[in-house]
Scaffold this motif. Structure first.
Motif, PDB file in Angstrom:
ATOM      1  N   LYS A 301       5.610  -0.018   5.495  1.00  0.00           N
ATOM      2  CA  LYS A 301       6.554   1.034   5.180  1.00  0.00           C
ATOM      3  C   LYS A 301       7.671   0.516   4.263  1.00  0.00           C
ATOM      4  O   LYS A 301       7.883  -0.697   4.124  1.00  0.00           O
ATOM      5  CB  LYS A 301       7.180   1.592   6.461  1.00  0.00           C
ATOM      6  CG  LYS A 301       6.173   2.177   7.436  1.00  0.00           C
ATOM      7  CD  LYS A 301       5.487   3.400   6.864  1.00  0.00           C
ATOM      8  CE  LYS A 301       4.543   4.051   7.873  1.00  0.00           C
ATOM      9  NZ  LYS A 301       3.853   5.232   7.314  1.00  0.00           N
ATOM     10  N   GLU A 302       8.389   1.482   3.661  1.00  0.00           N
ATOM     11  CA  GLU A 302       9.476   1.119   2.757  1.00  0.00           C
ATOM     12  C   GLU A 302      10.535   0.259   3.442  1.00  0.00           C
ATOM     13  O   GLU A 302      11.038  -0.700   2.844  1.00  0.00           O
ATOM     14  CB  GLU A 302      10.129   2.377   2.181  1.00  0.00           C
ATOM     15  CG  GLU A 302       9.289   3.161   1.198  1.00  0.00           C
ATOM     16  CD  GLU A 302       8.339   4.136   1.874  1.00  0.00           C
ATOM     17  OE1 GLU A 302       7.652   4.875   1.160  1.00  0.00           O
ATOM     18  OE2 GLU A 302       8.288   4.143   3.126  1.00  0.00           O
ATOM     19  N   ASP A 303      10.886   0.586   4.678  1.00  0.00           N
ATOM     20  CA  ASP A 303      11.926  -0.178   5.364  1.00  0.00           C
ATOM     21  C   ASP A 303      11.529  -1.633   5.575  1.00  0.00           C
ATOM     22  O   ASP A 303      12.383  -2.533   5.551  1.00  0.00           O
ATOM     23  CB  ASP A 303      12.250   0.476   6.713  1.00  0.00           C
ATOM     24  CG  ASP A 303      13.136   1.707   6.554  1.00  0.00           C
ATOM     25  OD1 ASP A 303      13.276   2.197   5.418  1.00  0.00           O
ATOM     26  OD2 ASP A 303      13.680   2.181   7.568  1.00  0.00           O
ATOM     27  N   THR A 304      10.248  -1.872   5.773  1.00  0.00           N
ATOM     28  CA  THR A 304       9.775  -3.256   5.933  1.00  0.00           C
ATOM     29  C   THR A 304       9.956  -4.040   4.646  1.00  0.00           C
ATOM     30  O   THR A 304      10.399  -5.201   4.656  1.00  0.00           O
ATOM     31  CB  THR A 304       8.293  -3.268   6.347  1.00  0.00           C
ATOM     32  OG1 THR A 304       8.133  -2.550   7.571  1.00  0.00           O
ATOM     33  CG2 THR A 304       7.787  -4.692   6.527  1.00  0.00           C
ATOM     34  N   VAL A 305       9.624  -3.403   3.528  1.00  0.00           N
ATOM     35  CA  VAL A 305       9.784  -4.061   2.225  1.00  0.00           C
ATOM     36  C   VAL A 305      11.261  -4.332   1.950  1.00  0.00           C
ATOM     37  O   VAL A 305      11.636  -5.415   1.484  1.00  0.00           O
ATOM     38  CB  VAL A 305       9.171  -3.183   1.113  1.00  0.00           C
ATOM     39  CG1 VAL A 305       9.415  -3.814  -0.257  1.00  0.00           C
ATOM     40  CG2 VAL A 305       7.672  -2.993   1.349  1.00  0.00           C
ATOM     41  N   ILE A 306      12.116  -3.360   2.262  1.00  0.00           N
ATOM     42  CA  ILE A 306      13.562  -3.531   2.045  1.00  0.00           C
ATOM     43  C   ILE A 306      14.107  -4.658   2.915  1.00  0.00           C
ATOM     44  O   ILE A 306      14.910  -5.486   2.461  1.00  0.00           O
ATOM     45  CB  ILE A 306      14.300  -2.212   2.334  1.00  0.00           C
ATOM     46  CG1 ILE A 306      13.874  -1.141   1.332  1.00  0.00           C
ATOM     47  CG2 ILE A 306      15.817  -2.420   2.280  1.00  0.00           C
ATOM     48  CD1 ILE A 306      14.328   0.263   1.687  1.00  0.00           C
TER      49      ILE A 306
END
Length: 319
Positions: A301-306
């Motif tokens: 997910k995006e939050d993991t990448v961030i």
């Protein structure tokens, strides 16, 4: 000046408490919407139906004494249904056109299920969200300040929807994830809505005072090291990354600066910290980075990448 800041800090915290009376749980959602309101940004709320998103906007309007309009987005909604249109008025001896304002002419606009409308209708909000004006024909009409769009979309129901284009997503300062409440929070919601007396919500600030708070926040200083950290986080979304297809726009850096200032203000400080930046990076960046097929196939997910970007860029901050 310092006395004004301290007074407004107390009033803003009182506003947050008043909003919390009508919205059980969802403290982080309330905080992030408040931060966007203080920063002059728009918010995209993503969550299941029935989680109190409309009530949240109504409560904010009451606490800040702002006008409120709700637009239900559907496939047959036309741009004129949002912005307004010119209508012909017959008078003695002649006819003339008069502009009839649409529901976008309000301080707080709830665009409910925005991804159900066609791209043509979605784009009717673009000018209002960015320039705070509405152009119909050859005339431009200024929206009353403060102006704030809060849009919702359902993450699980995709039939009959039109995904928001990147240009429109970029005009939202935050993307806020609204999660399902826990058991005790759900109990409180049921007790408040079924047979119990609704809480009394008091007005705390006016729209003019909110604009004053925004000006105070905009003047808060940011240390060079903190500014560099903001720029590094945004630039990192354009570096080689196994999961990112497209990185964030320059508007992401602007939003991160404004949001970090607002968070510092709500935390009772007059200086922006690295923690402010890192906490605000999630709602600011999660809708501005496009993940590639590898991320989707692996369930990243995006939050993991961030989070991984923050960890990589934050190693030497306190060294």
């Amino acid at each position: 000046m310092t006395a004004d800041i301290e007074l407004y800090q107390k009033k803003i915290m009182e506003c947050e408490r008043e909003i919390g009376k009508g919205i059980i749980g969802q403290r982080e959602v309330i905080r992030q919407v408040m931060l966007a309101l203080l920063s002059g940004g728009n918010v995209l709320l993503e969550g299941m139906p029935g989680l109190g998103k409309t009530m949240l906007v109504r409560t904010i309007a009451r606490v800040f004494r702002l006008s409120f309009k709700r637009i239900q987005f559907t496939p047959d909604l036309m741009p004129g249904d949002v912005t307004g249109t010119n209508i012909m008025v017959k008078e003695e001896g002649h006819s003339s056109f008069r502009f009839e304002r649409g529901p976008v002419f309000a301080n707080l606009v709830l665009a409910d299920e925005i991804n159900r409308a066609t791209p043509k209708t979605q784009s009717a909000l673009l000018e209002a969200m960015q320039e705070h004006t509405v152009t119909v024909g050859n005339e431009s009409h200024r929206l009353e300040e403060p102006f704030f769009v809060l849009a919702t979309q359902n993450p699980i129901e995709q039939e009959g929807t039109y995904p928001l284009p990147e240009a429109q997503l970029d005009r939202f300062m935050f993307k806020v994830l609204v999660t399902f409440p826990g058991k005790e929070e759900l109990r409180g919601i049921v007790e408040m809505t079924e047979g119990q007396r609704a809480p009394e919500i008091c007005s705390v600030l006016s729209g003019e005072e909110l604009l004053d708070v925004r000006r105070l926040i905009a003047g808060m200083p940011i240390a060079d090291a903190v500014m560099d950290h903001i720029l590094e986080l945004v630039m990192a979304t354009h570096e080689a990354n196994p999961y990112i297809r497209e990185g964030a726009s320059p508007r992401a850096a602007q939003s991160l600066i404004r949001a970090s200032r607002a968070r510092a203000f709500m935390e009772g400080r007059l200086n922006v910290s690295f923690e402010d930046v890192q906490r605000m990076a999630y709602p600011v960046l999660r809708h501005r980075i496009l993940l590639n097929f590898d991320a989707v196939s692996e369930g990243i997910k995006e939050d993991t990448v961030i989070r991984r970007i923050i960890e990589a860029k934050g190693k030497n901050l306190y060294a």
